[in-house]
Structures are given as structure tokens and as C-alpha cells.
Write a protein that holds these residues in place. Structure first.
Motif, PDB file in Angstrom:
ATOM      1  N   GLY A 296     -21.405  12.354 -45.595  1.00 14.92           N
ATOM      2  CA  GLY A 296     -20.281  12.466 -46.504  1.00 14.92           C
ATOM      3  C   GLY A 296     -19.364  13.612 -46.110  1.00 14.92           C
ATOM      4  N   PHE A 297     -18.258  13.760 -46.822  1.00 11.46           N
ATOM      5  CA  PHE A 297     -17.267  14.769 -46.451  1.00 11.46           C
ATOM      6  C   PHE A 297     -17.767  16.199 -46.647  1.00 11.46           C
ATOM      7  CE2 PHE A 297     -16.430  14.541 -50.942  1.00 11.46           C
ATOM      8  CZ  PHE A 297     -15.919  15.759 -51.292  1.00 11.46           C
ATOM      9  N   MET A 298     -18.852  16.396 -47.364  1.00  9.85           N
ATOM     10  CA  MET A 298     -19.412  17.738 -47.542  1.00  9.85           C
ATOM     11  C   MET A 298     -20.656  17.947 -46.666  1.00  9.85           C
ATOM     12  SD  MET A 298     -18.767  18.238 -51.610  1.00  9.85           S
ATOM     13  CE  MET A 298     -19.188  19.962 -51.601  1.00  9.85           C
ATOM     14  N   GLY A 299     -20.838  17.060 -45.685  1.00 10.92           N
ATOM     15  CA  GLY A 299     -21.929  17.201 -44.725  1.00 10.92           C
ATOM     16  C   GLY A 299     -23.264  16.624 -45.174  1.00 10.92           C
ATOM     17  N   GLN A 300     -23.323  16.061 -46.357  1.00  7.19           N
ATOM     18  CA  GLN A 300     -24.578  15.520 -46.867  1.00  7.19           C
ATOM     19  C   GLN A 300     -24.862  14.132 -46.301  1.00  7.19           C
ATOM     20  OE1 GLN A 300     -21.684  15.312 -48.411  1.00  7.19           O
ATOM     21  NE2 GLN A 300     -21.604  13.545 -49.736  1.00  7.19           N
TER      22      GLN A 300
ATOM     23  N   GLY B 216     -29.114  17.696 -47.913  1.00  7.74           N
ATOM     24  CA  GLY B 216     -28.361  18.557 -47.010  1.00  7.74           C
ATOM     25  C   GLY B 216     -26.917  18.783 -47.379  1.00  7.74           C
ATOM     26  N   GLY B 217     -26.155  19.170 -46.370  1.00  7.53           N
ATOM     27  CA  GLY B 217     -24.748  19.475 -46.553  1.00  7.53           C
ATOM     28  C   GLY B 217     -24.539  20.710 -47.400  1.00  7.53           C
ATOM     29  N   VAL B 218     -23.384  20.829 -48.012  1.00  3.63           N
ATOM     30  CA  VAL B 218     -23.056  21.969 -48.851  1.00  3.63           C
ATOM     31  C   VAL B 218     -24.027  22.064 -50.033  1.00  3.63           C
ATOM     32  CG1 VAL B 218     -21.276  22.943 -50.373  1.00  3.63           C
ATOM     33  CG2 VAL B 218     -20.638  21.951 -48.179  1.00  3.63           C
ATOM     34  N   ILE B 219     -24.420  20.908 -50.558  1.00  2.00           N
ATOM     35  CA  ILE B 219     -25.358  20.884 -51.680  1.00  2.00           C
ATOM     36  C   ILE B 219     -26.690  21.503 -51.264  1.00  2.00           C
ATOM     37  CG2 ILE B 219     -26.653  19.375 -53.240  1.00  2.00           C
ATOM     38  CD1 ILE B 219     -24.209  17.424 -52.962  1.00  2.00           C
TER      39      ILE B 219
ATOM     40  N   SER C 252     -33.581  23.165 -52.725  1.00  2.00           N
ATOM     41  CA  SER C 252     -34.451  22.036 -53.047  1.00  2.00           C
ATOM     42  C   SER C 252     -33.830  20.701 -52.619  1.00  2.00           C
ATOM     43  CB  SER C 252     -34.762  22.008 -54.544  1.00  2.00           C
ATOM     44  OG  SER C 252     -33.576  21.858 -55.297  1.00  2.00           O
ATOM     45  N   PHE C 253     -32.529  20.696 -52.331  1.00  2.00           N
ATOM     46  CA  PHE C 253     -31.858  19.491 -51.864  1.00  2.00           C
ATOM     47  C   PHE C 253     -31.722  19.457 -50.343  1.00  2.00           C
ATOM     48  CE2 PHE C 253     -30.855  19.203 -56.256  1.00  2.00           C
ATOM     49  CZ  PHE C 253     -30.548  17.884 -56.507  1.00  2.00           C
ATOM     50  N   ALA C 254     -32.262  20.427 -49.648  1.00  2.00           N
ATOM     51  CA  ALA C 254     -32.136  20.495 -48.196  1.00  2.00           C
ATOM     52  C   ALA C 254     -33.017  19.465 -47.483  1.00  2.00           C
ATOM     53  CB  ALA C 254     -32.458  21.899 -47.702  1.00  2.00           C
ATOM     54  N   THR C 255     -34.125  19.056 -48.112  1.00  2.00           N
ATOM     55  CA  THR C 255     -35.044  18.063 -47.532  1.00  2.00           C
ATOM     56  C   THR C 255     -35.553  17.146 -48.647  1.00  2.00           C
ATOM     57  OG1 THR C 255     -37.087  19.300 -47.880  1.00  2.00           O
ATOM     58  CG2 THR C 255     -35.863  19.798 -45.864  1.00  2.00           C
ATOM     59  N   LEU C 256     -36.448  16.236 -48.282  1.00  2.00           N
ATOM     60  CA  LEU C 256     -37.084  15.374 -49.283  1.00  2.00           C
ATOM     61  C   LEU C 256     -38.335  16.002 -49.880  1.00  2.00           C
ATOM     62  CD1 LEU C 256     -36.824  11.818 -47.648  1.00  2.00           C
ATOM     63  CD2 LEU C 256     -35.485  12.757 -49.537  1.00  2.00           C
TER      64      LEU C 256
END
Length: 97
Positions: free
Chosen positions: A23-27, A46-49, A55-59
Motif C-alpha cells: 500500500g501507499f504507506m508501505g504496508q 508492516g509499513g508505517v503502521i 505488534s503490527f510489524a509481523t504476524l
């Protein structure tokens, strides 16, 4: 270019989406299969989020959006979670950001 592709089970007709690209924010969006509610769910990773909420960087440690189960696993893009049949790409797709 990011696309959302539609998959359908040849046996029971269950439909699910797979998101390709970023997505546009790198996710990116990871399709996970849940054995408890027998569904495929999209999880943002991932991404900015992921940068601002680790906690949103991986599964790791994530749960099913439908039932809250922690037994999710990456979907293999083949197996229907409802009946165990074969899921195929329908040819339908649209863009996502």
C-alpha cells in the motif's frame, strides 16, 4: 502496483481475497487461515503502521479478526478453510492502496 485478487473454492463456493503488493504507506496485507472459525482473514503487516505499532510489524502474536483465535497461520493460497477443497483464482482483481 497492488492488487486484490478473488479466490473461490471449487467445492463449496467459499470466496476470499488475497492482496498482492504494498500500500501507499508501505504496508502489505497477509491472508491468514483460521482453523477455529474456518475463514481467511486479511491482516495488515508492516509499513508505517508497523513502525509505530510494533505488534503490527509481523504476524507473531496476532489473532483472527473474525473470532479472536490465536491459532491463525498464513494461508497457502490453495486450501479452502471451510471444506478443505481447492481454492482457485477467479481472474477477478482490483487495485488497492
Amino acid at each position: 502496483m497492488a492488487q486484490r485478487k478473488t479466490y473461490k473454492c471449487q467445492q463449496c463456493g467459499y470466496e476470499a481475497y488475497d492482496y498482492e503488493g504494498r500500500g501507499f504507506m508501505g504496508q502489505h496485507i497477509e491472508a491468514v487461515s483460521c482453523p477455529d472459525c474456518k475463514s481467511i482473514q486479511p491482516l495488515v503487516v508492516g509499513g508505517v503502521i508497523g513502525d509505530s505499532a510494533p505488534s503490527f510489524a509481523t504476524l507473531v502474536g496476532r489473532i483472527c479478526l473474525n473470532c479472536g483465535s490465536d491459532r491463525i497461520k498464513p494461508w497457502d493460497h490453495k486450501t479452502c478453510p471451510k471444506c478443505g477443497g481447492i481454492m482457485i483464482y477467479t481472474g477477478e482483481h482490483e487495485f488497492w492502496t
